[in-house]
Design a protein around this motif. Structure first.
Motif, PDB file in Angstrom:
ATOM      1  N   GLN A 113     -30.120  -9.378 -15.987  1.00 54.05           N
ATOM      2  CA  GLN A 113     -31.011 -10.186 -16.827  1.00 54.05           C
ATOM      3  C   GLN A 113     -30.379 -10.486 -18.186  1.00 54.05           C
ATOM      4  O   GLN A 113     -30.688 -11.503 -18.815  1.00 54.05           O
ATOM      5  N   HIS A 148     -28.892 -10.575  -6.471  1.00 53.48           N
ATOM      6  CA  HIS A 148     -29.159 -11.671  -7.411  1.00 53.48           C
ATOM      7  C   HIS A 148     -28.286 -12.897  -7.120  1.00 53.48           C
ATOM      8  O   HIS A 148     -28.369 -13.889  -7.836  1.00 53.48           O
ATOM      9  N   ILE A 159     -29.827 -17.419 -14.093  1.00 50.62           N
ATOM     10  CA  ILE A 159     -29.315 -16.054 -13.916  1.00 50.62           C
ATOM     11  C   ILE A 159     -28.389 -16.000 -12.704  1.00 50.62           C
ATOM     12  O   ILE A 159     -27.308 -15.393 -12.748  1.00 50.62           O
TER      13      ILE A 159
END
Length: 353
Positions: A113, A148, A159
């Motif tokens: 993040q 991710h 991101i």
């Protein structure tokens, strides 16, 4: 010395006292008040926060009952308004995992993040912290990182892009150092990549394929099954299970861009049947309806794959090739102008089938 400086000095002194007692203690778990004091000091002045950010992870493992409070306090430092506090707290994150590997995934999630930061110093700290974790435990860290890299309903595209850039720029170049034991870890990262290929762009797909082909398990001595595995990945990206829609230019483009990626593996023995069958059964029958700018690309793709066909595949393809040749190489007496490039591709394919 101002009142603020005096107070800050006292806070630093207290933190050093807490740390000294913890260092000296043979059973640190008994020094609960000292660790609680460190957590409390992490909510005071800037310099105290910076020092506390070093001490909280250092003694974290000794106080499981305070783990939530300690971690939350550390995260508060990461969210602090002062850059110096944030950077120090980020640097401390890998220390949590040295004796508590079960929280690697949680720490990786936090760092991911933070990849979005605009501050170069902060971003550098995030990169170094992630690399520290990956070196500590490559398997767990990469597994967490790759969660991710894929596309999900909750994916933050910005991101995800940062994660992919990090993987490309920081992880892939030092694969020999990170992927140990080699075969096990190469297999593991291959599986992670395969799970991340849903809805990737053409550029992202090529990046992943270039990396996979650089792995020793897919190297020059790799078995034919390995080549087949790579081809199946490419076939998945080309979406060969989908019903062909002549107006779906995105699907056509993916087919055209994927086929050249598969050619090196066909040359090493992987079967061409799925691409050829799709081309023969779904695309060539509607060739006339294809956008003009795609026709030549498809014929070039057909020519490229033709040297790697089996005798059975060739027998299935030849009637379609002959029909196209009849169309684009008309009899001499007709006034139609011959498309030499189309004919060249078709003749090349014809002679190799």
């Amino acid at each position: 010395m101002s009142e603020h400086q005096s107070e800050e000095f006292q806070q630093i002194e207290k933190l050093y006292d807490f740390s000294e007692r913890l260092n000296a203690s043979k059973d640190k778990s008994q020094n609960v008040e000292d660790y609680e004091g460190i957590i409390k000091m992490s909510k005071t002045s800037m310099k105290a926060k910076q020092l506390a950010s070093q001490l909280i992870p250092r003694y974290f493992k000794f106080f499981p009952t305070l783990s939530t409070d300690a971690f939350d306090a550390h995260i508060d430092c990461i969210d602090d308004g002062e850059l110096g506090v944030r950077v120090q707290a980020i640097r401390g994150l890998p220390l949590f995992c040295k004796d508590s590997p079960d929280i690697i995934s949680k720490i990786v999630d936090v760092l991911v993040q933070l990849l979005n930061t605009e501050e170069p110093v902060e971003r550098d700290a995030v990169h170094k912290a992630l690399m520290s974790l990956i070196r500590q435990d490559p398997k767990a860290s990469l597994t967490a990182l790759f969660t991710h890299a894929g596309v999900t309903p909750t994916t933050d595209d910005q991101i995800r892009e940062k994660v992919l850039n990090f993987i490309r720029d920081k992880v892939f170049p030092i694969k020999a150092e990170l992927l140990k034991p080699q075969e096990e870890m190469e297999r593991h990262i291959t599986d992670l990549i395969k799970q991340s290929l849903e809805d990737v762009t053409g550029g992202e797909f090529k990046m992943f394929m270039d990396f996979l082909t650089s792995l020793s398990i897919f190297g020059g001595k790799a078995a034919q099954e390995r080549m087949q595995e790579l081809v199946e990945i490419i076939e998945g990206q080309a979406d060969l299970n989908a019903q062909f829609d002549v107006s779906d230019t995105d699907h056509i483009d993916r087919f055209i861009s994927c086929l050249p990626l598969a050619l090196p593996f066909y040359a090493r023995g992987a079967p061409t049947s799925r691409f050829l069958n799709y081309l023969n059964n779904h695309i060539i029958p509607v060739f006339d309806k294809l956008p003009e700018e795609r026709k030549l690309d498809l014929l070039k793709a057909l020519a490229d794959i033709s040297p790697y066909t089996t005798a059975q595949e060739a027998r299935q393809m030849l009637p379609s090739i002959v029909q196209l040749l009849k169309k684009y190489m008309p009899a001499k007496k007709t006034a139609e102008e011959m498309n030499f490039t189309y004919v060249e591709c078709l003749l090349y394919a014809f002679h190799h089938l």
